[in-house]
Write a protein that holds these residues in place. Sequence first.
Motif, PDB file in Angstrom:
ATOM      1  N   THR A   4     -23.907  88.730  12.549  1.00 20.33           N
ATOM      2  CA  THR A   4     -24.280  90.097  12.190  1.00 20.33           C
ATOM      3  C   THR A   4     -23.804  90.452  10.789  1.00 20.33           C
ATOM      4  OG1 THR A   4     -22.285  90.970  13.229  1.00 20.33           O
ATOM      5  CG2 THR A   4     -24.287  90.891  14.571  1.00 20.33           C
ATOM      6  N   ARG A   5     -22.763  89.787  10.327  1.00 19.58           N
ATOM      7  CA  ARG A   5     -22.249  90.025   8.970  1.00 19.58           C
ATOM      8  C   ARG A   5     -22.778  89.016   7.963  1.00 19.58           C
ATOM      9  NH1 ARG A   5     -15.906  91.328  10.173  1.00 19.58           N
ATOM     10  NH2 ARG A   5     -16.271  92.992  11.646  1.00 19.58           N
ATOM     11  N   GLN A   6     -23.704  88.146   8.408  1.00 24.04           N
ATOM     12  CA  GLN A   6     -24.318  87.122   7.560  1.00 24.04           C
ATOM     13  C   GLN A   6     -23.279  86.170   6.967  1.00 24.04           C
ATOM     14  OE1 GLN A   6     -27.585  86.711   7.363  1.00 24.04           O
ATOM     15  NE2 GLN A   6     -27.898  88.460   8.701  1.00 24.04           N
ATOM     16  N   ILE A   7     -22.251  85.842   7.747  1.00 21.62           N
ATOM     17  CA  ILE A   7     -21.230  84.887   7.320  1.00 21.62           C
ATOM     18  C   ILE A   7     -21.565  83.537   7.937  1.00 21.62           C
ATOM     19  CG2 ILE A   7     -18.783  84.276   7.410  1.00 21.62           C
ATOM     20  CD1 ILE A   7     -18.191  87.291   7.623  1.00 21.62           C
ATOM     21  N   ARG A   8     -21.737  82.523   7.091  1.00 21.03           N
ATOM     22  CA  ARG A   8     -22.069  81.190   7.574  1.00 21.03           C
ATOM     23  C   ARG A   8     -20.963  80.229   7.123  1.00 21.03           C
ATOM     24  NH1 ARG A   8     -26.511  82.297  10.021  1.00 21.03           N
ATOM     25  NH2 ARG A   8     -28.266  83.284   9.000  1.00 21.03           N
ATOM     26  N   ASN A   9     -20.145  79.826   8.081  1.00 24.88           N
ATOM     27  CA  ASN A   9     -19.050  78.919   7.802  1.00 24.88           C
ATOM     28  C   ASN A   9     -19.146  77.754   8.785  1.00 24.88           C
ATOM     29  OD1 ASN A   9     -16.687  77.593   7.276  1.00 24.88           O
ATOM     30  ND2 ASN A   9     -15.443  79.453   7.191  1.00 24.88           N
ATOM     31  N   LYS A  10     -19.377  76.559   8.261  1.00 25.15           N
ATOM     32  CA  LYS A  10     -19.565  75.383   9.110  1.00 25.15           C
ATOM     33  C   LYS A  10     -18.314  75.065   9.920  1.00 25.15           C
ATOM     34  CE  LYS A  10     -22.886  73.238   6.036  1.00 25.15           C
ATOM     35  NZ  LYS A  10     -23.174  72.100   5.177  1.00 25.15           N
ATOM     36  N   TYR A  11     -17.150  75.350   9.382  1.00 24.76           N
ATOM     37  CA  TYR A  11     -15.912  75.006  10.072  1.00 24.76           C
ATOM     38  C   TYR A  11     -15.649  75.916  11.268  1.00 24.76           C
ATOM     39  CZ  TYR A  11     -15.254  72.250   5.916  1.00 24.76           C
ATOM     40  OH  TYR A  11     -15.441  71.344   4.899  1.00 24.76           O
ATOM     41  N   LEU A  12     -16.192  77.101  11.268  1.00 26.30           N
ATOM     42  CA  LEU A  12     -16.035  77.985  12.414  1.00 26.30           C
ATOM     43  C   LEU A  12     -17.057  77.673  13.499  1.00 26.30           C
ATOM     44  CD1 LEU A  12     -15.384  81.407  10.659  1.00 26.30           C
ATOM     45  CD2 LEU A  12     -13.731  79.910  11.773  1.00 26.30           C
ATOM     46  N   PHE A  13     -18.139  77.003  13.148  1.00 21.20           N
ATOM     47  CA  PHE A  13     -19.174  76.688  14.124  1.00 21.20           C
ATOM     48  C   PHE A  13     -18.721  75.613  15.099  1.00 21.20           C
ATOM     49  CE2 PHE A  13     -22.915  74.222  15.427  1.00 21.20           C
ATOM     50  CZ  PHE A  13     -23.619  75.226  16.056  1.00 21.20           C
ATOM     51  N   ILE A  14     -17.925  74.666  14.651  1.00 22.58           N
ATOM     52  CA  ILE A  14     -17.500  73.550  15.501  1.00 22.58           C
ATOM     53  C   ILE A  14     -16.667  74.025  16.694  1.00 22.58           C
ATOM     54  CG2 ILE A  14     -16.161  71.410  15.555  1.00 22.58           C
ATOM     55  CD1 ILE A  14     -17.108  70.979  12.636  1.00 22.58           C
ATOM     56  N   PRO A  15     -15.592  74.802  16.486  1.00 21.35           N
ATOM     57  CA  PRO A  15     -14.845  75.274  17.669  1.00 21.35           C
ATOM     58  C   PRO A  15     -15.676  76.202  18.550  1.00 21.35           C
ATOM     59  CG  PRO A  15     -13.675  75.852  15.657  1.00 21.35           C
ATOM     60  CD  PRO A  15     -14.931  75.190  15.260  1.00 21.35           C
TER      61      PRO A  15
END
Length: 49
Positions: A4-15
């Motif tokens: 919703t905040r348009q934040i795309r972080n690959k490292y947060l997607f894994i957990p």
Amino acid sequence: MLSTRQIRNKYLFIPYYFLFMNINVLKGIGYLRKRQGNGAWEKSRRAKV
């Protein structure tokens, strides 16, 4: 929440992915215990034309 905040972080997607998948596995085990099912797929019926 991050989408919703348009934040795309690959490292947060894994957990998030592993947490989401493990929760769904536990929900599936609970469903099978509650419904007394065997977990096998049933063959669908074909429509007669």
